[in-house]
Design a protein around this motif. Structure first.
Motif, PDB file in Angstrom:
ATOM      1  N   GLU A   1       0.934  -1.396   0.007  1.00 60.70           N
ATOM      2  CA  GLU A   1      -0.024  -0.216  -0.032  1.00 60.70           C
ATOM      3  C   GLU A   1       0.992   1.205   0.050  1.00 60.70           C
ATOM      4  N   VAL A   2       1.874   1.325   0.924  1.00 58.99           N
ATOM      5  CA  VAL A   2       3.097   2.578   0.695  1.00 58.99           C
ATOM      6  C   VAL A   2       3.357   2.903  -0.624  1.00 58.99           C
ATOM      7  N   LEU A   3       3.845   1.569  -1.045  1.00 57.69           N
ATOM      8  CA  LEU A   3       4.599   1.648  -2.580  1.00 57.69           C
ATOM      9  C   LEU A   3       3.474   2.263  -3.426  1.00 57.69           C
ATOM     10  N   VAL A   4       2.540   1.665  -3.560  1.00 56.98           N
ATOM     11  CA  VAL A   4       1.407   1.938  -4.522  1.00 56.98           C
ATOM     12  C   VAL A   4       0.979   3.347  -4.240  1.00 56.98           C
ATOM     13  N   GLU A   5       0.906   3.992  -3.098  1.00 58.50           N
ATOM     14  CA  GLU A   5       0.465   5.513  -2.786  1.00 58.50           C
ATOM     15  C   GLU A   5       1.778   6.223  -3.271  1.00 58.50           C
ATOM     16  N   ASP A   6       2.857   5.726  -3.183  1.00 59.71           N
ATOM     17  CA  ASP A   6       4.057   6.801  -3.433  1.00 59.71           C
ATOM     18  C   ASP A   6       3.992   6.816  -5.064  1.00 59.71           C
ATOM     19  N   ARG A   7       3.789   5.586  -5.645  1.00 57.43           N
ATOM     20  CA  ARG A   7       3.897   5.656  -7.221  1.00 57.43           C
ATOM     21  C   ARG A   7       2.801   6.510  -7.571  1.00 57.43           C
ATOM     22  N   THR A   8       1.642   6.503  -7.086  1.00 57.44           N
ATOM     23  CA  THR A   8       0.520   7.166  -7.541  1.00 57.44           C
ATOM     24  C   THR A   8       0.794   8.815  -7.413  1.00 57.44           C
ATOM     25  N   ARG A   9       1.542   9.015  -6.130  1.00 54.58           N
ATOM     26  CA  ARG A   9       1.717  10.465  -5.938  1.00 54.58           C
ATOM     27  C   ARG A   9       2.525  10.843  -6.934  1.00 54.58           C
ATOM     28  N   LEU A  10       3.884  10.139  -7.301  1.00 50.99           N
ATOM     29  CA  LEU A  10       4.850  10.624  -8.103  1.00 50.99           C
ATOM     30  C   LEU A  10       3.988  10.892  -9.596  1.00 50.99           C
ATOM     31  N   SER A  11       2.934  10.007  -9.897  1.00 51.50           N
ATOM     32  CA  SER A  11       2.417  10.340 -11.412  1.00 51.50           C
ATOM     33  C   SER A  11       1.606  11.453 -11.256  1.00 51.50           C
ATOM     34  N   GLU A  12       1.114  11.850 -10.175  1.00 49.66           N
ATOM     35  CA  GLU A  12       0.208  13.104  -9.966  1.00 49.66           C
ATOM     36  C   GLU A  12       1.311  14.301 -10.117  1.00 49.66           C
ATOM     37  N   ARG A  13       2.455  14.205  -9.249  1.00 50.25           N
ATOM     38  CA  ARG A  13       3.176  15.259  -9.612  1.00 50.25           C
ATOM     39  C   ARG A  13       3.676  15.329 -11.197  1.00 50.25           C
ATOM     40  N   GLU A  14       3.879  14.304 -11.787  1.00 48.92           N
ATOM     41  CA  GLU A  14       4.395  14.334 -13.352  1.00 48.92           C
ATOM     42  C   GLU A  14       3.283  15.250 -14.085  1.00 48.92           C
TER      43      GLU A  14
END
Length: 227
Positions: A152-165
């Motif tokens: 869950e932590v990894l998925v949230e981090d990846r999603t936040r990264l996509s949102e920043r991009e």
């Protein structure tokens, strides 16, 4: 005259005992036994017959218990197989949803066309449900729960990264600049997600294999005991 007609053997006991012998060979042995004991005194005969009946009852109970043991092992193995199948499905859907997020984000960065965000939006919508379902399915495994917390932590981090991009792209930053800044981080997070999902799958497959072996072991032991 049948040997039993000259003995104190009760009629109900005769019916019960002979019903246990359905093939000619055991019945023949039983008739030989009756001939051998027919002239015993009544009390001695009752003692012998009581012992025989107790032994027969023990055999019947033993066969019933061994059969139930094998059946219970098969039931557990079948249940584990269904559970593992569902867990594997949920893990595959989590990976698919995460990849959709990544694909949609990349498509948008290259084109700035909202059409390419459809996989991204769909993946974000699907992810929480699949993770929640996986938590329920693996509720009896603390080890799997720890992996799911990490996932869950990894998925949230990846999603936040996509949102920043995506936010940077909307603000006018070029796709090349964004990829240069975030490509390595994005790959690292996706690799970590795949690694945790692979661990979850491997753990479930090991449990399934162990349950299948237990069921086979129980069935083989029953066959050996009966042979």
């Amino acid at each position: 005259m049948h040997p039993l007609e000259r003995s104190p053997w009760p009629h109900w006991l005769w019916q019960l005992t002979t019903s246990l012998f359905i093939s000619p060979l055991p019945m023949r042995y039983f008739q030989i036994f009756l001939s051998a004991v027919k002239d015993l005194p009544q009390r001695a005969l009752q003692l012998v017959l009581g012992t025989v009946m107790a032994a027969l009852l023990t055999i019947v109970i033993w066969f019933a218990l061994t059969s139930q043991l094998a059946e219970n092992s098969r039931t557990v193995a079948n249940g584990r197989e269904l559970l593992t199948t569902e867990i594997l499905y949920q893990t595959s859907q989590i990976l698919s949803a995460t990849q959709d997020i990544e694909t949609g984000q990349r498509g948008y960065l290259l084109t700035l066309d909202n059409v390419f965000l459809q996989p991204y939006i769909a993946g974000k919508k699907r992810l929480p449900g699949h993770i929640s379902q996986l938590r329920i399915l693996a509720a009896d495994s603390p080890e799997q729960q720890r992996r799911l917390a990490m996932l869950e932590v990894l998925v949230e981090d990846r999603t936040r990264l996509s949102e920043r991009e995506l936010s940077m792209a909307r603000d006018g930053t070029s796709a090349g600049e964004i990829q240069l800044q975030f490509m390595r981080d994005g790959k690292t997070k996706m690799d970590a997600i795949r690694r945790v999902l692979s661990q979850i799958v491997s753990h479930e497959q090991e449990l399934l294999a162990a349950n299948r072996n237990d069921a086979k072991f129980a069935a083989d032991n029953v066959d050996k005991l009966r042979s």
